[in-house]
Design a protein around this motif. Structure first.
Motif, PDB file in Angstrom:
ATOM      1  N   ARG A   1      15.997  81.317  16.300  1.00 53.09           N
ATOM      2  CA  ARG A   1      15.115  82.486  16.357  1.00 53.09           C
ATOM      3  C   ARG A   1      13.659  82.074  16.102  1.00 53.09           C
ATOM      4  O   ARG A   1      12.770  82.371  16.891  1.00 53.09           O
ATOM      5  CB  ARG A   1      15.563  83.500  15.306  1.00 53.09           C
ATOM      6  CG  ARG A   1      14.541  84.532  14.964  1.00 53.09           C
ATOM      7  CD  ARG A   1      14.957  85.230  13.656  1.00 53.09           C
ATOM      8  NE  ARG A   1      13.885  86.089  13.179  1.00 53.09           N
ATOM      9  CZ  ARG A   1      12.872  85.680  12.438  1.00 53.09           C
ATOM     10  NH1 ARG A   1      12.779  84.412  12.101  1.00 53.09           N
ATOM     11  NH2 ARG A   1      11.954  86.517  12.047  1.00 53.09           N
TER      12      ARG A   1
ATOM     13  N   LEU B   1      26.319  81.175  13.888  1.00 48.38           N
ATOM     14  CA  LEU B   1      25.374  82.147  13.311  1.00 48.38           C
ATOM     15  C   LEU B   1      24.168  81.422  12.720  1.00 48.38           C
ATOM     16  O   LEU B   1      23.027  81.833  12.920  1.00 48.38           O
ATOM     17  CB  LEU B   1      26.072  82.952  12.215  1.00 48.38           C
ATOM     18  CG  LEU B   1      26.896  84.142  12.674  1.00 48.38           C
ATOM     19  CD1 LEU B   1      27.603  84.753  11.485  1.00 48.38           C
ATOM     20  CD2 LEU B   1      26.004  85.164  13.352  1.00 48.38           C
ATOM     21  N   GLY B   2      24.474  80.309  12.007  1.00 53.22           N
ATOM     22  CA  GLY B   2      23.392  79.549  11.384  1.00 53.22           C
ATOM     23  C   GLY B   2      22.431  79.006  12.412  1.00 53.22           C
ATOM     24  O   GLY B   2      21.211  79.139  12.276  1.00 53.22           O
ATOM     25  N   SER B   3      22.971  78.425  13.494  1.00 48.49           N
ATOM     26  CA  SER B   3      22.044  77.859  14.478  1.00 48.49           C
ATOM     27  C   SER B   3      21.302  78.975  15.202  1.00 48.49           C
ATOM     28  O   SER B   3      20.132  78.796  15.562  1.00 48.49           O
ATOM     29  CB  SER B   3      22.741  76.919  15.456  1.00 48.49           C
ATOM     30  OG  SER B   3      24.055  77.283  15.628  1.00 48.49           O
ATOM     31  N   GLY B   4      21.954  80.086  15.400  1.00 53.08           N
ATOM     32  CA  GLY B   4      21.262  81.219  16.019  1.00 53.08           C
ATOM     33  C   GLY B   4      20.060  81.629  15.196  1.00 53.08           C
ATOM     34  O   GLY B   4      18.967  81.851  15.722  1.00 53.08           O
ATOM     35  N   TYR B   5      20.260  81.674  13.880  1.00 48.20           N
ATOM     36  CA  TYR B   5      19.154  82.061  13.001  1.00 48.20           C
ATOM     37  C   TYR B   5      18.009  81.052  13.072  1.00 48.20           C
ATOM     38  O   TYR B   5      16.836  81.415  13.103  1.00 48.20           O
ATOM     39  CB  TYR B   5      19.673  82.173  11.565  1.00 48.20           C
ATOM     40  CG  TYR B   5      18.629  82.668  10.595  1.00 48.20           C
ATOM     41  CD1 TYR B   5      18.226  83.995  10.630  1.00 48.20           C
ATOM     42  CD2 TYR B   5      18.038  81.806   9.691  1.00 48.20           C
ATOM     43  CE1 TYR B   5      17.254  84.459   9.773  1.00 48.20           C
ATOM     44  CE2 TYR B   5      17.063  82.258   8.814  1.00 48.20           C
ATOM     45  CZ  TYR B   5      16.685  83.583   8.862  1.00 48.20           C
ATOM     46  OH  TYR B   5      15.713  84.043   8.016  1.00 48.20           O
TER      47      TYR B   5
ATOM     48  N   MET C   1      23.507  88.651   7.452  1.00 53.29           N
ATOM     49  CA  MET C   1      24.402  87.523   7.542  1.00 53.29           C
ATOM     50  C   MET C   1      25.255  87.411   6.282  1.00 53.29           C
ATOM     51  O   MET C   1      26.436  87.092   6.351  1.00 53.29           O
ATOM     52  CB  MET C   1      23.594  86.245   7.738  1.00 53.29           C
ATOM     53  CG  MET C   1      24.371  85.267   8.546  1.00 53.29           C
ATOM     54  SD  MET C   1      23.333  84.018   9.283  1.00 53.29           S
ATOM     55  CE  MET C   1      22.692  83.177   7.868  1.00 53.29           C
TER      56      MET C   1
END
Lengths: 92, 351
Positions: A51, A44-48, A1
């Protein structure tokens, strides 16, 4: 990232250089483009975040300790971050 | 090992916390203490132990059935954890579960020594460690102590066993070999930790292991001091703890009161203070050993809240599960022997 963030930063610098060379007075990145970068990073942040939560939710579901509804709700909670990130697109 | 790449503490911990919640609580123990062996079996059939009770029900009965079901359930639970975990987490859990390898090695040694039948020894094994079934079968097939020691070549027990074997041959007592198994387990565990940053999850994990070693040393020292047996305490000493050094332990064993005061002045003094006072008053080790187990459990629980995304919750579950199995076994065996409810309750470790 981190690599991606660096890439975006470089892009910004390159665009800025280009802007100064052609000596136009407009901003380096147009407003909608800047908002798009913000939304993308938020996603991207919320995807991380999802997870880890997703993994934990599946674990708890496998042991029958929570209901499917709660598991899905918990998993998508960070998605609110992306919705908030849409705000600059409309108010900016 | 799961197919996932890298450690997956979120998944493992969610499953473990769910299982932890299903362990027997004080209420269950209160009920169990008032039951006879057959009622306990019935109660277990309706709990998490259902599958094991049904699988073993045709071959065993009474308290034996309870004990074998407990052992098998313990092994299945720990195998499950290993199935779920990946990456570094798997390595850490696996090296802690080698505890059961040490247990199995000791069981096989004792079986060969006492001339027990192969089946008897096999049903006492806890198949939760690193040794697979094939290796365990080979250990069971070994005809002599020497054969067992030779089979252990290439495992973590190799060095300690080979060093202890001449002493066994000289004295014909199993103690050196049994201690070598325990020592190999703990020393390997500490060695695998490697370097760690202060205050990280790994540092706390190391702290927990040290506490476990300290408690084990303290327990051995107190037992030796009380039995008054003419044994060299250095033989029992496990390196890696903070509480005693090897020389210190040897000199302390001669006097219980000195030993108690050393433990009281140590960092564990606060947690164990009450138990130590009891030990001095009642002159009974049972209460103190229960207090050590309870203190270890509380410490592990504390760590699991400080660092939820590490190996510590798994550790606290492993200890809690072992505690449950020991408690149920104590109840079943106690009822069989006709102990009173009060006496059995004293044997239980509850927090």
């Amino acid at each position: 990232m981190m690599e991606l963030a660096e890439h975006v930063l470089n892009l910004g610098v390159a665009l800025q250089n280009e802007g100064s060379q052609t000596a136009t007075s407009g901003p380096a990145i147009e407003k909608p483009a800047a908002a798009a970068i913000g939304i993308g990073l938020a996603a991207l942040g919320s995807g991380y975040a999802e997870r880890g939560i997703g993994a934990a939710a599946i674990g708890a579901l496998a042991e029958d300790s929570i209901s499917t509804g709660i598991a899905i709700l918990m998993t998508v909670l960070p998605e609110t971050l992306v919705i908030l990130a849409l705000v600059p697109l409309f108010v900016g | 090992m799961s197919s996932a790449q890298g450690a997956n503490p979120e998944y493992v911990n969610a499953r473990i916390r769910a299982r932890r919640a299903k362990l027997f609580d004080d209420e269950d123990y209160r009920k169990l203490v008032r039951m006879g062996p057959s009622e306990i079996s019935r109660y277990m059939e309706e709990s998490e132990y259902e599958a094991e009770m049904n699988a073993l029900g045709s071959r065993h009965s009474g308290v034996d059935l309870i004990e074998y079901s407990l052992n098998r359930n313990l092994a299945e639970n720990f195998e499950d954890i290993l199935d779920w975990a990946g990456g570094g987490l798997y390595e850490q859990i696996a090296s802690y579960l080698r505890k059961f390898d040490a247990w199995n090695v000791k069981t096989v040694l004792r079986g060969v020594y006492s001339g027990a039948s192969r089946d008897e020894v096999a049903s006492d094994l806890i198949r939760a460690g690193e040794f697979d079934d094939r290796f365990l079968e080979r250990l069971l097939d070994a005809q002599s102590i020497e054969g067992v020691v030779e089979l252990l070549d290439g495992t973590i027990f190799e060095r300690g066993m080979e060093a202890a074997f001449p002493e066994y041959e000289e004295t014909d007592v199993l103690v050196p070999l049994e201690n070598a198994a325990d020592r190999a387990f703990y020393e390997n565990l500490i060695a695998e930790l490697g370097d760690y940053e202060p205050d990280s999850a790994l540092a706390l994990y190391a702290g927990f292991l040290k506490a476990e070693i300290d408690f084990r040393n303290a327990r051995n020292a107190l037992r030796l001091a009380r039995s008054g047996a003419d044994l060299d305490p250095a033989e029992y000493y496990i390196a890696g703890g903070d509480l005693f050094s090897e020389g210190q332990l040897s000199s302390l064993v001669s006097s219980t009161s000195e030993l108690v005061s050393v433990i009281r002045d140590s960092e564990y003094g606060d947690e164990l203070g009450q138990a130590l006072a009891e030990l001095e008053d009642a002159d009974s080790l049972i209460g103190f050993e229960r207090a050590l187990d309870a203190a270890l459990q509380e410490y592990a629980d504390h760590l699991s809240h400080v660092h939820p995304l590490s190996v510590t919750p798994v550790l606290s579950y492993i200890i809690a599960k072992e505690r449950e199995v020991n408690n149920i076994r104590a109840i079943a065996r106690g009822r069989e022997a006709g102990l009173s409810e009060d006496e059995i309750e004293k044997e239980l470790v509850t927090i």
